[in-house]
Structures are given as C-alpha cells and as structure tokens.
Enzyme design. Sequence first.
Site, short mmCIF file in Angstrom:
data_model
loop_
_atom_site.label_atom_id
_atom_site.label_comp_id
_atom_site.label_asym_id
_atom_site.label_seq_id
_atom_site.Cartn_x
_atom_site.Cartn_y
_atom_site.Cartn_z
N GLY A 88 0.84 -1.21 0.00
CA GLY A 88 0.00 0.00 0.00
C GLY A 88 0.86 1.25 0.00
O GLY A 88 0.60 2.22 -0.72
N ALA A 135 11.06 -9.80 0.10
CA ALA A 135 11.97 -10.88 0.52
C ALA A 135 11.12 -12.14 0.68
O ALA A 135 10.47 -12.34 1.69
CB ALA A 135 12.64 -10.52 1.84
N TYR A 149 5.26 -19.89 8.20
CA TYR A 149 6.23 -19.10 7.43
C TYR A 149 6.01 -19.32 5.93
O TYR A 149 5.88 -18.37 5.16
CB TYR A 149 7.64 -19.51 7.83
CG TYR A 149 8.75 -18.71 7.21
CD1 TYR A 149 8.90 -17.35 7.46
CD2 TYR A 149 9.69 -19.33 6.38
CE1 TYR A 149 9.95 -16.63 6.89
CE2 TYR A 149 10.74 -18.62 5.83
CZ TYR A 149 10.87 -17.27 6.08
OH TYR A 149 11.91 -16.55 5.53
N ARG A 184 19.31 -21.36 13.74
CA ARG A 184 19.69 -21.80 12.39
C ARG A 184 21.04 -22.50 12.43
O ARG A 184 21.83 -22.29 13.35
CB ARG A 184 19.68 -20.62 11.42
CG ARG A 184 18.24 -20.37 10.97
CD ARG A 184 18.14 -19.31 9.93
NE ARG A 184 18.26 -17.98 10.51
CZ ARG A 184 17.99 -16.87 9.85
NH1 ARG A 184 17.59 -16.92 8.61
NH2 ARG A 184 18.11 -15.70 10.45
N1 UDP Z 1 20.01 -28.19 11.77
C1 UDP Z 1 20.80 -29.03 12.52
N2 UDP Z 1 21.24 -28.60 13.76
C2 UDP Z 1 20.94 -27.38 14.27
C3 UDP Z 1 20.14 -26.52 13.49
C4 UDP Z 1 19.69 -26.95 12.24
O1 UDP Z 1 21.12 -30.16 12.11
O2 UDP Z 1 21.37 -27.07 15.40
C5 UDP Z 1 19.56 -28.64 10.45
C6 UDP Z 1 18.06 -28.51 10.20
O3 UDP Z 1 17.36 -29.65 10.66
C7 UDP Z 1 18.01 -28.34 8.70
C8 UDP Z 1 19.33 -27.61 8.36
O4 UDP Z 1 20.17 -27.80 9.50
O5 UDP Z 1 18.02 -29.60 8.06
C9 UDP Z 1 19.14 -26.12 8.14
O6 UDP Z 1 18.39 -25.62 9.20
P1 UDP Z 1 18.11 -24.07 9.43
O7 UDP Z 1 17.33 -23.94 10.69
O8 UDP Z 1 19.39 -23.30 9.36
O9 UDP Z 1 17.24 -23.56 8.19
P2 UDP Z 1 16.20 -24.27 7.18
O10 UDP Z 1 16.97 -24.46 5.94
O11 UDP Z 1 15.72 -25.58 7.74
O12 UDP Z 1 15.11 -23.27 7.07
#
Ligand code: UDP
Length: 318
Positions: free
Chosen positions: A106, A118, A149, A190
């Site tokens: 808007g 994004a 999400y 992450r």
């Molecule tokens: N992951 C993991 N250990 C952690 C955090 C994430 O093994 O402490 C794995 C998670 O299960 C996924 C990948 O790393 O398969 C990437 O996870 P992230 O949360 O960074 O982002 P996603 O790509 O899943 O949105």
Amino acid sequence: MNRPPVSIVTGGAGFLGSHLCDRLLAEGHQVIAMDNLITGSVANIEHLAGVRSFKFICHDVTEYIFYPGPVDFVFHFASPASPNDYLEYPIQTLKVGALGTHKALGLARAKKARFILASTSEVYGDPLVHPQPETYWGNVNPIGPRGVYDEAKRFAEAMTMAYHRAHGVDTKIARIFNTYGPRMRPRDGRVVPSFITQALKGEPLTVYGDGRQTRSFCYVDDLVEGVYRLALSDCHDPVNLGNPQEMTVLEIAEKIRQLCGSNSPIEFRPLPVDDPRVRQPDITRARTLLGWEPRTSLEEGLKRTVDYFRRLLEQGAL
Ligand code: UDP
C-alpha cells in the site's frame, strides 16, 4: 532526480535488513529502517547512529505505515526467519507476511515506489524437484509447524503479483535461499550460527536427523548484491537468490568444526517436523537476467562469520 533515492527497509534491524541498509547507504540512498525488534536488534544498526541519511523507526509494519515525503523503494524484509523464531511467533509470522505485505505494498502504491519482497526458498517446501527452478510450485504442508512461514510467504508473493497486475505497482520477488554471515543471532537456532556457537564454546554440535539432508549456503554480501541488482531490474517474476553449492548438514558441521579449530563432538537430535530433505537453488534466471552469481567461497564466508562470533564470545555475548 535531483535528490538521493529514498528507500524504506522493513525488518531493517534484522540480519538481512541491516546489511541491505548498509549497501543502500553506500549507494547513496537515504534509508529508513523499520522494525518492531521482536527478532531484529538495534545492535545490528548501532554503527549507523549519527549517519544523516539513515533513520530508524520502531514500528510494527502489520499496522498502517505512515511516512511523509517521497519514497522510491520499499524493501519488505520484515519477518521472523528462523524455524525457531517462527515456531515461537507463529501468529506474528503469518501477520507480517500477510498484513505486513499488504501495508508495505500500500505504501509502495501510494508513493509510486518500487516494491521488493523478501520471499524464500520455503515456498518450495520439501521439494519434489531438485534443484528448484522458479517454475516449480512447491510441496508445502499448510498446517505443519513450518506452514506459518511458508504459507505467509506464498500469500505475500500472491499479494505482490496482485498489486502488480491490478494496480501496476513495479514489484520484484526475491526467493532467498539459506544465507549466513555476521549479525545472525547466536541463538536463533539456524544451523550456521548454532554450529559456530557450539564449536567455539566446545559444546556438542547438534545435528538434526542423520545429517544427510542438504542445504546450499550463500554469504550475505553476495545475497545483498543480488537483491540490489533485482531492485534495479525490470523483472517482475520471482528470482531465486542463493548459492548453488549444495552440501549435507554433516558436511557443514565438519567444515565449521575445522574452521573453529574445535574438538566438539557431534550429537544427533531428532529431525524437526517437515524439515526439507534437500534444497538447492537453480539460479539460471538470476544469472541470465541480473548477471548475478555468488562470488564468496564457503571457506571465506565462514571465516568472516566465525570472526564475528569470536568477537561476540570475547565480549561475553555468546
Ligand atoms: N540443523 C541441525 N542442527 C541445528 C540446526 C539446524 O542439524 O542445530 C539442520 C536442520 O534440521 C536443517 C538444516 O540444518 O536440516 C538447516 O536448518 P536451518 O534452521 O538453518 O534452516 P532451514 O533451511 O531448515 O530453514
């Protein structure tokens, strides 16, 4: 135009948003960052305090966005973006993707500004096509924990295209794949910040599932370059931005352990629900239309990121 371009960055105190603000300022823009700070942090923009062409407005963009004066670009980057965060803030995540996108569109419409969304590789869900081109429609569980999400971003894309088609707003959609770099929150859950924090503190690296799921990691400066090029392009269709170098979670754990000089053991934990099995961007469109591709090697990008986390550790902030 005899004034500098004006950009509003929603989520401007976040990881990507703050790096984008830096880049826009370097390009001579006047930048207004908006953020409600639920997952963003003023620490990410405190180096900009006193910069005349930068302004921070603490605002929840799911509410009406008021800004007097001309605006040329609206970058809508506000959203919780780590699986932990959107599990903790499911309703805020849905609201900022839906209501926040509506408000930001808007504003762009009222100001005749360009709008850059994004979006995310999560629109592809747990993909049945590999690597993922923009033409793939995805495989998303709408009612799973990640659905808040994924569906919010899918809605945001639909809303963006509707404003483009119905109101003629000049819109762009960046589908952003896993990105890493300084200013990620150590405990956002992450994989890169988690493993670096664990490795530096000598704690076990928590690998989810068997660690054979794959991701493709892009360094933040490369990503911002892609976003900037997209903003200046004529492309209204979604464009994947990410690094096509794919690896398993176990491989990234090994690499981080080595770069941190750490002896942390690997500890296997249950795989989160709906965790995508593979993910790798097909960036043919970005290469062709934007002349863009990532330049930073994983080694170099991780080194810079580890340096950032080491500084946090020295400050007692890890
Ligand atoms: N992951 C993991 N250990 C952690 C955090 C994430 O093994 O402490 C794995 C998670 O299960 C996924 C990948 O790393 O398969 C990437 O996870 P992230 O949360 O960074 O982002 P996603 O790509 O899943 O949105």
